[in-house]
Design a protein around this motif. Structure first.
Motif, PDB file in Angstrom:
ATOM      1  N   UNK A 139     -17.676  64.756 -54.179  1.00  0.00           N
ATOM      2  CA  UNK A 139     -18.162  64.520 -55.349  1.00  0.00           C
ATOM      3  C   UNK A 139     -18.861  63.078 -55.560  1.00  0.00           C
ATOM      4  N   UNK A 140     -20.167  63.077 -55.949  1.00  0.00           N
ATOM      5  CA  UNK A 140     -20.693  61.851 -56.314  1.00  0.00           C
ATOM      6  C   UNK A 140     -20.118  61.026 -57.446  1.00  0.00           C
ATOM      7  N   UNK A 141     -20.089  59.772 -57.334  1.00  0.00           N
ATOM      8  CA  UNK A 141     -19.645  58.728 -58.101  1.00  0.00           C
ATOM      9  C   UNK A 141     -20.798  58.679 -59.201  1.00  0.00           C
ATOM     10  N   UNK A 142     -20.312  59.079 -60.755  1.00  0.00           N
ATOM     11  CA  UNK A 142     -21.000  58.909 -61.888  1.00  0.00           C
ATOM     12  C   UNK A 142     -21.338  57.301 -61.969  1.00  0.00           C
ATOM     13  N   UNK A 143     -22.624  56.825 -62.093  1.00  0.00           N
ATOM     14  CA  UNK A 143     -22.759  55.491 -62.417  1.00  0.00           C
ATOM     15  C   UNK A 143     -22.915  55.208 -63.710  1.00  0.00           C
ATOM     16  N   UNK A 144     -22.611  54.105 -64.215  1.00  0.00           N
ATOM     17  CA  UNK A 144     -22.449  53.941 -65.674  1.00  0.00           C
ATOM     18  C   UNK A 144     -23.849  53.872 -66.026  1.00  0.00           C
ATOM     19  N   UNK A 145     -23.964  53.851 -67.517  1.00  0.00           N
ATOM     20  CA  UNK A 145     -25.340  53.582 -67.956  1.00  0.00           C
ATOM     21  C   UNK A 145     -26.112  52.332 -67.441  1.00  0.00           C
ATOM     22  N   UNK A 146     -27.414  52.184 -67.161  1.00  0.00           N
ATOM     23  CA  UNK A 146     -27.908  50.850 -66.907  1.00  0.00           C
ATOM     24  C   UNK A 146     -28.039  49.978 -67.924  1.00  0.00           C
ATOM     25  N   UNK A 181     -28.418  45.439 -68.640  1.00  0.00           N
ATOM     26  CA  UNK A 181     -28.572  44.088 -68.094  1.00  0.00           C
ATOM     27  C   UNK A 181     -27.279  43.603 -67.546  1.00  0.00           C
ATOM     28  N   UNK A 182     -26.110  43.803 -68.158  1.00  0.00           N
ATOM     29  CA  UNK A 182     -25.028  43.240 -67.739  1.00  0.00           C
ATOM     30  C   UNK A 182     -24.289  44.001 -66.523  1.00  0.00           C
ATOM     31  N   UNK A 183     -24.655  45.173 -66.224  1.00  0.00           N
ATOM     32  CA  UNK A 183     -24.306  45.885 -65.065  1.00  0.00           C
ATOM     33  C   UNK A 183     -24.289  45.350 -63.970  1.00  0.00           C
ATOM     34  N   UNK A 184     -23.571  45.324 -63.125  1.00  0.00           N
ATOM     35  CA  UNK A 184     -23.931  44.787 -61.770  1.00  0.00           C
ATOM     36  C   UNK A 184     -24.746  45.962 -61.152  1.00  0.00           C
ATOM     37  N   UNK A 185     -25.557  45.357 -59.937  1.00  0.00           N
ATOM     38  CA  UNK A 185     -26.066  46.275 -58.854  1.00  0.00           C
ATOM     39  C   UNK A 185     -25.401  46.006 -57.667  1.00  0.00           C
ATOM     40  N   UNK A 186     -24.645  47.126 -57.165  1.00  0.00           N
ATOM     41  CA  UNK A 186     -24.011  46.721 -55.931  1.00  0.00           C
ATOM     42  C   UNK A 186     -24.664  47.761 -54.884  1.00  0.00           C
ATOM     43  N   UNK A 187     -24.927  47.196 -53.726  1.00  0.00           N
ATOM     44  CA  UNK A 187     -25.695  47.675 -52.686  1.00  0.00           C
ATOM     45  C   UNK A 187     -24.495  47.960 -51.619  1.00  0.00           C
ATOM     46  N   UNK A 189     -13.744  52.286 -49.331  1.00  0.00           N
ATOM     47  CA  UNK A 189     -12.372  51.988 -49.716  1.00  0.00           C
ATOM     48  C   UNK A 189     -12.191  52.466 -51.077  1.00  0.00           C
ATOM     49  N   UNK A 190     -11.492  53.372 -51.386  1.00  0.00           N
ATOM     50  CA  UNK A 190     -11.208  53.810 -52.598  1.00  0.00           C
ATOM     51  C   UNK A 190     -10.752  52.617 -53.740  1.00  0.00           C
ATOM     52  N   UNK A 191     -10.029  51.554 -53.426  1.00  0.00           N
ATOM     53  CA  UNK A 191      -9.632  50.753 -54.105  1.00  0.00           C
ATOM     54  C   UNK A 191     -10.850  49.807 -54.637  1.00  0.00           C
ATOM     55  N   UNK A 192     -11.940  49.555 -53.694  1.00  0.00           N
ATOM     56  CA  UNK A 192     -12.994  48.772 -54.129  1.00  0.00           C
ATOM     57  C   UNK A 192     -13.929  49.631 -54.624  1.00  0.00           C
ATOM     58  N   UNK A 193     -14.019  50.905 -54.481  1.00  0.00           N
ATOM     59  CA  UNK A 193     -14.870  51.942 -55.192  1.00  0.00           C
ATOM     60  C   UNK A 193     -14.678  51.823 -56.523  1.00  0.00           C
ATOM     61  N   UNK A 194     -13.106  51.777 -57.039  1.00  0.00           N
ATOM     62  CA  UNK A 194     -12.742  51.819 -58.144  1.00  0.00           C
ATOM     63  C   UNK A 194     -12.882  50.556 -58.992  1.00  0.00           C
ATOM     64  N   UNK A 195     -12.643  49.415 -58.370  1.00  0.00           N
ATOM     65  CA  UNK A 195     -12.826  48.048 -58.867  1.00  0.00           C
ATOM     66  C   UNK A 195     -14.281  47.598 -58.943  1.00  0.00           C
ATOM     67  N   UNK A 196     -14.840  47.535 -57.941  1.00  0.00           N
ATOM     68  CA  UNK A 196     -16.414  47.179 -57.847  1.00  0.00           C
ATOM     69  C   UNK A 196     -17.262  48.127 -58.553  1.00  0.00           C
ATOM     70  N   UNK A 197     -16.944  49.367 -58.097  1.00  0.00           N
ATOM     71  CA  UNK A 197     -17.852  50.465 -58.666  1.00  0.00           C
ATOM     72  C   UNK A 197     -17.763  50.562 -59.819  1.00  0.00           C
ATOM     73  N   UNK A 198     -16.832  50.211 -60.824  1.00  0.00           N
ATOM     74  CA  UNK A 198     -16.780  50.344 -62.302  1.00  0.00           C
ATOM     75  C   UNK A 198     -17.838  49.326 -62.960  1.00  0.00           C
ATOM     76  N   UNK A 199     -18.157  48.184 -62.228  1.00  0.00           N
ATOM     77  CA  UNK A 199     -18.956  47.179 -62.971  1.00  0.00           C
ATOM     78  C   UNK A 199     -20.344  47.317 -62.879  1.00  0.00           C
ATOM     79  N   UNK A 200     -20.881  48.661 -62.423  1.00  0.00           N
ATOM     80  CA  UNK A 200     -22.372  48.676 -62.532  1.00  0.00           C
ATOM     81  C   UNK A 200     -22.643  49.913 -61.551  1.00  0.00           C
ATOM     82  N   UNK A 201     -23.908  49.970 -61.226  1.00  0.00           N
ATOM     83  CA  UNK A 201     -24.370  51.028 -60.502  1.00  0.00           C
ATOM     84  C   UNK A 201     -24.222  50.998 -59.072  1.00  0.00           C
TER      85      UNK A 201
END
Length: 178
Positions: free
Chosen positions: A1-8, A10-16, A93-105
Motif C-alpha cells: 500500500x502506498x505511503x500517503x505523503x503529508x500536504x506540501x 515550505x516546512x515539509x522535508x523532501x526526502x529522496x 526500513x519501517x522505523x525510518x519510514x515512520x520517523x523520517x517519512x513523517x517529516x514530509x514527502x
C-alpha cells in the motif's frame, strides 16, 4: 500500500529514496539549491562521522551500518524544510519510514536495470552490496527484492533525463505544482 505523503508546505522535508545510482545526491543538491533549502545526504553524514561505508561494512557488517542509518533518520526527523537524500535502503526500513517519512514527502527516484548497470559499472568495487563477480546480477536481484518497498512512494523516472529535468519533476511533485 502506498505511503500517503503529508500536504506540501515550505516546512515539509523532501526526502529522496531509490536504488543506488538513481541520482539522489545529485538531484537532491539541485532541488535544495532551487528551493533555497538545506541539503543533507545521509550517507555523507554517516561517512563524516564514522568513516567510509565500504570500511563500515567490512569492519562492522551491514547490520551496524543499518543501525547508523536509523540513528541519522531519527536525528533528521527533528528537522524541517530540508532536502534529504537517503541511502538506497534507508526508507525501506519501517522505523525510518515512520520517523523520517513523517517529516514530509518521500519521492523515489527510479531507473531501469540497464541504466543502473551503466551508471554503476565503474563504482561496483566501491559499493559493498555490488561486490563479487556479477554486479549486474546483483543489481537485478536487489531491485527485485526492493521493488515493493520503493513502490510505496511516488516515483520519478531518471531514465533518459538530465539531473535538472529530474529535479524539476521532484519539485513539481513535492510542491503540488502542475
Amino acid at each position: 500500500m502506498p505511503v500517503e505523503p503529508p500536504a506540501p508546505s515550505d516546512e515539509a522535508n523532501i526526502v529522496l529514496t531509490g536504488f543506488m545510482g538513481t541520482g539522489k545526491s545529485t538531484v537532491g543538491r539541485l532541488v535544495a539549491e532551487r528551493l533555497g533549502r538545506r541539503f543533507v545526504d545521509t550517507d555523507a553524514l554517516i561517512e563524516s562521522r564514522h568513516g567510509s561505508i565500504p570500511r563500515l561494512f567490512a569492519d562492522h557488517g551491514e547490520a551496524h551500518f543499518r543501525q547508523l542509518e536509523r540513528e541519522v533518520a531519527d536525528e533528521l526527523a527533528a528537522t524541517s524544510g530540508a532536502v534529504v537524500a537517503t541511502g538506497g535502503r534507508t526508507m525501506l526500513d519501517p522505523a525510518n519510514q515512520a520517523t523520517l517519512g513523517a517529516t514530509g514527502i518521500v519521492v523515489c527516484l527510479a531507473a531501469s536495470p540497464e541504466a543502473l548497470i551503466t551508471r554503476l559499472r565503474d563504482e561496483a568495487g566501491q559499493r559493498p552490496l555490488l561486490q563479487g563477480d556479477d554486479p549486474a546480477g546483483r543489481i537485478a536481484a536487489l531491485l527485485a527484492e526492493r521493488e515493493a518497498g520503493y513502490a510505496r512512494f511516488p516515483q520519478v523516472s531518471t531514465d533518459g533525463r538530465t539531473p535538472e529535468e529530474v529535479a524539476d519533476a521532484v519539485i513539481a511533485l513535492a510542491t503540488g505544482a502542475p
